[in-house]
Scaffold this motif. Structure first.
Motif, PDB file in Angstrom:
ATOM      1  N   VAL A  82      32.952  49.284  18.063  1.00  0.00           N
ATOM      2  CA  VAL A  82      33.509  48.945  19.260  1.00  0.00           C
ATOM      3  C   VAL A  82      32.901  47.933  20.142  1.00  0.00           C
ATOM      4  N   TRP A  83      31.495  48.200  20.087  1.00  0.00           N
ATOM      5  CA  TRP A  83      30.220  47.289  21.109  1.00  0.00           C
ATOM      6  C   TRP A  83      30.779  45.830  20.856  1.00  0.00           C
ATOM      7  N   THR A  84      31.067  45.423  19.723  1.00  0.00           N
ATOM      8  CA  THR A  84      31.359  43.842  19.540  1.00  0.00           C
ATOM      9  C   THR A  84      32.292  43.470  20.284  1.00  0.00           C
ATOM     10  N   LEU A  85      33.477  44.451  20.107  1.00  0.00           N
ATOM     11  CA  LEU A  85      34.876  44.179  21.087  1.00  0.00           C
ATOM     12  C   LEU A  85      34.600  44.198  22.640  1.00  0.00           C
ATOM     13  N   LEU A  86      33.757  45.223  23.072  1.00  0.00           N
ATOM     14  CA  LEU A  86      33.431  45.286  24.408  1.00  0.00           C
ATOM     15  C   LEU A  86      32.610  44.195  24.893  1.00  0.00           C
ATOM     16  N   ASP A  87      31.810  43.629  23.852  1.00  0.00           N
ATOM     17  CA  ASP A  87      30.858  42.483  24.288  1.00  0.00           C
ATOM     18  C   ASP A  87      31.848  41.079  24.693  1.00  0.00           C
ATOM     19  N   VAL A  88      32.627  40.992  23.753  1.00  0.00           N
ATOM     20  CA  VAL A  88      34.017  39.891  23.839  1.00  0.00           C
ATOM     21  C   VAL A  88      34.770  40.054  25.237  1.00  0.00           C
ATOM     22  N   ALA A  89      35.121  41.559  25.508  1.00  0.00           N
ATOM     23  CA  ALA A  89      35.982  41.661  26.757  1.00  0.00           C
ATOM     24  C   ALA A  89      35.207  41.295  27.884  1.00  0.00           C
ATOM     25  N   TYR A  90      33.879  41.887  28.116  1.00  0.00           N
ATOM     26  CA  TYR A  90      33.237  41.700  29.352  1.00  0.00           C
ATOM     27  C   TYR A  90      32.874  40.405  29.621  1.00  0.00           C
ATOM     28  N   HIS A  91      32.534  39.587  28.618  1.00  0.00           N
ATOM     29  CA  HIS A  91      32.087  38.341  28.764  1.00  0.00           C
ATOM     30  C   HIS A  91      33.285  37.372  29.183  1.00  0.00           C
ATOM     31  N   GLY A  92      34.490  37.752  28.430  1.00  0.00           N
ATOM     32  CA  GLY A  92      35.778  37.179  28.857  1.00  0.00           C
ATOM     33  C   GLY A  92      35.997  37.241  30.331  1.00  0.00           C
ATOM     34  N   ILE A  93      35.909  38.490  30.738  1.00  0.00           N
ATOM     35  CA  ILE A  93      36.360  38.709  32.129  1.00  0.00           C
ATOM     36  C   ILE A  93      35.325  38.173  33.108  1.00  0.00           C
ATOM     37  N   ALA A  94      33.985  38.285  32.852  1.00  0.00           N
ATOM     38  CA  ALA A  94      32.931  37.594  33.567  1.00  0.00           C
ATOM     39  C   ALA A  94      33.322  36.216  33.718  1.00  0.00           C
ATOM     40  N   ALA A  95      33.793  35.432  32.807  1.00  0.00           N
ATOM     41  CA  ALA A  95      33.995  33.969  32.606  1.00  0.00           C
ATOM     42  C   ALA A  95      35.067  33.674  33.625  1.00  0.00           C
ATOM     43  N   LEU A  96      36.149  34.505  33.384  1.00  0.00           N
ATOM     44  CA  LEU A  96      37.306  34.199  34.296  1.00  0.00           C
ATOM     45  C   LEU A  96      36.892  34.493  35.764  1.00  0.00           C
ATOM     46  N   PHE A  97      36.023  35.600  36.116  1.00  0.00           N
ATOM     47  CA  PHE A  97      35.818  35.821  37.384  1.00  0.00           C
ATOM     48  C   PHE A  97      35.079  34.596  37.891  1.00  0.00           C
ATOM     49  N   TYR A  98      33.795  34.045  37.154  1.00  0.00           N
ATOM     50  CA  TYR A  98      32.912  33.170  37.589  1.00  0.00           C
ATOM     51  C   TYR A  98      33.887  31.601  37.662  1.00  0.00           C
ATOM     52  N   LEU A  99      34.713  31.767  36.919  1.00  0.00           N
ATOM     53  CA  LEU A  99      35.425  30.487  37.221  1.00  0.00           C
ATOM     54  C   LEU A  99      36.232  30.411  38.463  1.00  0.00           C
ATOM     55  N   SER A 100      37.073  31.677  38.512  1.00  0.00           N
ATOM     56  CA  SER A 100      37.702  31.761  39.812  1.00  0.00           C
ATOM     57  C   SER A 100      36.621  31.696  41.063  1.00  0.00           C
ATOM     58  N   ALA A 101      35.429  32.256  41.139  1.00  0.00           N
ATOM     59  CA  ALA A 101      34.584  31.966  42.231  1.00  0.00           C
ATOM     60  C   ALA A 101      33.849  30.641  42.181  1.00  0.00           C
ATOM     61  N   SER A 102      33.929  29.964  41.284  1.00  0.00           N
ATOM     62  CA  SER A 102      33.446  28.505  41.369  1.00  0.00           C
ATOM     63  C   SER A 102      34.296  27.752  41.968  1.00  0.00           C
ATOM     64  N   VAL A 103      35.608  27.803  41.873  1.00  0.00           N
ATOM     65  CA  VAL A 103      36.584  27.122  42.503  1.00  0.00           C
ATOM     66  C   VAL A 103      36.641  27.471  43.930  1.00  0.00           C
ATOM     67  N   ALA A 104      36.604  28.961  44.222  1.00  0.00           N
ATOM     68  CA  ALA A 104      36.437  29.177  45.589  1.00  0.00           C
ATOM     69  C   ALA A 104      35.286  28.619  46.326  1.00  0.00           C
ATOM     70  N   GLN A 105      34.220  28.662  45.805  1.00  0.00           N
ATOM     71  CA  GLN A 105      33.064  28.061  46.294  1.00  0.00           C
ATOM     72  C   GLN A 105      33.089  26.697  46.646  1.00  0.00           C
TER      73      GLN A 105
END
Length: 153
Positions: A82-105
């Motif tokens: 399951v760790w391979t799926l969790l790795d994809v899920a976390y980094h996908g969420i982090a990428a979306l979070f950072y994209l929104s934070a980059s636009v806000a900044q």
């Protein structure tokens, strides 16, 4: 049972984290995420400014990425496929979070460009925007290579 064993062994542990393509991005993610955190914390935050979200994203992703890195280093990820799926899920969420934070900044920085009395703060905001987009790119690259690893395991 063969695919389960292959899925478990496809994730690195220990110093192997520094030798695999998606996991080698942990260190640059931490560096640029930490820079965003430091740069945003050192600027003047106005009431109408969305930099609170940028701070949340940078601190959250820094802490979780650091913990994720430690878990990979000590080999906890070897216990389940399951760790391979969790790795994809976390980094996908982090990428979306950072994209929104980059636009806000970026938006916050554009609002400050006409205020000549905050030139040092404006330069720090520009640096934070650049580091934030670099962190976004690193998380996107990480999630793409993690997805390839997940699909092939």
């Amino acid at each position: 049972m063969e695919s389960v064993t292959q899925g478990i062994s496809s994730l690195p542990s220990g110093l192997g984290v520094f030798k695999t393509v998606p996991d080698i991005f942990f260190i640059p993610e931490l560096v640029f995420g930490g820079l965003v955190w430091i740069l945003v914390a050192s600027t003047n935050v106005l009431l109408t400014n969305p930099q609170g979200w940028v701070m949340f994203v940078s601190v959250f992703c820094f802490v979780v990425t650091f913990l994720w890195f430690i878990l990979f280093m000590i080999g906890v990820n070897q216990s389940s496929p399951v760790w391979t799926l969790l790795d994809v899920a976390y980094h996908g969420i982090a990428a979306l979070f950072y994209l929104s934070a980059s636009v806000a900044q970026s938006s916050a920085t554009i609002q400050l460009q006409n205020d000549f009395f905050v030139s040092k703060s404006y330069q720090e905001d520009i640096a934070a925007v650049v580091c934030s987009y670099i962190a976004t790119l690193l998380y996107v690259i990480h999630v793409v290579f993690s997805a390839f690893r997940w699909k092939t395991s």
